[in-house]
Write an enzyme that holds these catalytic residues in place. Sequence first.
Site, PDB file in Angstrom:
ATOM      1  N   CYS A 119       0.793  -1.326   0.029  1.00 46.31           N
ATOM      2  CA  CYS A 119       0.043   0.018   0.138  1.00 46.31           C
ATOM      3  C   CYS A 119       0.816   1.339   0.088  1.00 46.31           C
ATOM      4  CB  CYS A 119      -0.897   0.065   1.094  1.00 46.31           C
ATOM      5  SG  CYS A 119      -2.005  -1.641   1.402  1.00 46.31           S
ATOM      6  N   HIS A 259      -3.408   6.774   2.877  1.00 45.30           N
ATOM      7  CA  HIS A 259      -3.692   5.642   2.318  1.00 45.30           C
ATOM      8  C   HIS A 259      -5.002   5.378   3.061  1.00 45.30           C
ATOM      9  CE1 HIS A 259      -4.067   1.310   1.809  1.00 45.30           C
ATOM     10  NE2 HIS A 259      -3.682   0.861   2.883  1.00 45.30           N
ATOM     11  N   ASN A 289     -10.230  -0.577   1.126  1.00 42.11           N
ATOM     12  CA  ASN A 289      -8.790  -0.478   0.943  1.00 42.11           C
ATOM     13  C   ASN A 289      -8.397  -1.027  -0.220  1.00 42.11           C
ATOM     14  OD1 ASN A 289      -5.988  -0.798   1.142  1.00 42.11           O
ATOM     15  ND2 ASN A 289      -5.927  -1.766   3.434  1.00 42.11           N
TER      16      ASN A 289
END
Length: 337
Positions: A119, A259, A289
């Site tokens: 990520c 993020h 996510n």
Amino acid sequence: MNNIKTIPLKIAGVGYCVPETVVTNDDLTKLYDTSDEWIYSRTGIKERRLVSGNESAVDLGAKAAEHAIAKSGLKAEDIDMVISASSAPPELYPAIGCRIQAHLGIPNDVPAFDITAACSGLIYALSIAKGFIGSGMYKTILLVATDNNSRLLNWEDRSASILFGDGAGAMVVTASDDGVDDIISIDIRANGAIGDLIKLPLAGKNCPLVEPNTEEPQFIEMNGKEVYKFVARVLPHYVEEMVEKAGMKAEEIDYLIPHQANLRIIQAVQERLGYSDDKVVTNIKYYGNTSAASIPLALAEGVEKGNVKLPSTAILCGFGAGMTWGGAIVRLREGIC
Ligand code: UT7
């Protein structure tokens, strides 16, 4: 890097793409014992977009890249490197970067490759691009962060599978022609000692001639509680320190574009910076996510929806498997999306 005289970098265009299929928290109750209340209260997620049929991170990435190139005012022929960041690619090789190069008609002799920083992928890719452009080795680089997490999740594991969605974000960066560097500050970190907190083992089987001849499962595995504790401890302080090291005050920066992994983690960073809600870009509610894609997706969609006004400055920050983390303070020019 910051003390060496380098060629300044311009963020010329950004783009994003998400699949059309929406899967809500209520839909997930058909798979396992969970509830919208449990998921939303712990994560801030209501729904996510998932690839279907043959759609993959390559398709999503190519569409995001097309948009970013169009917005940059440049053409596919101007790209002289492609860096793709993915934690859940459809295939290990050819690289997504190579697939997208072919798809978009980017000259077929320029380098194209993938990086794995989960990520934090977009921040890592941006940092690599800064090095290449800054040194004069390359001029215009396409960054594509794209993930089809849903194909690599164990849909019987309710603690990990509720969290992820699919999507892509892209950025075209080029040597700046006005002397202004859009990367005010950038930093990347890793701690491999805690690498087992999130992992995606490749399913493999030993040669039938050797013992033991075992086969491993191939799913995203995550120790959510420990990831949460680690990130909540490290990230708010890290972001605060990054602003200080850049010689800035948090209030001088317009937006936090983090993020999108867990709303509570985002809020902990927001609190540390003393930011009001309108300075923090979140879309986790609708996309979950999306791993590497999450930061450029939040950025591009934020601009498109008018939540991020241009020109402005923003702190991008991410964390993920590795464990990796990183951040950048960037200038966002008029017309990038
Ligand atoms: O980019 C990747 C980065 N990853 C992250 O940022 C993940 C960070 N971690 C998290 O966001 C949280 O750890 C989760 C949202 C993933 C999980 O929340 P948690 O509070 O840490 O839950 P847990 O896994 O410790 O589970 C607590 C309880 C357990 O039940 P018992 O043992 O206490 O009876 C689980 O079985 O909740 C249960 N549980 C669920 N219940 C309903 C776990 N998943 C679910 C679920 N629905 N989906």
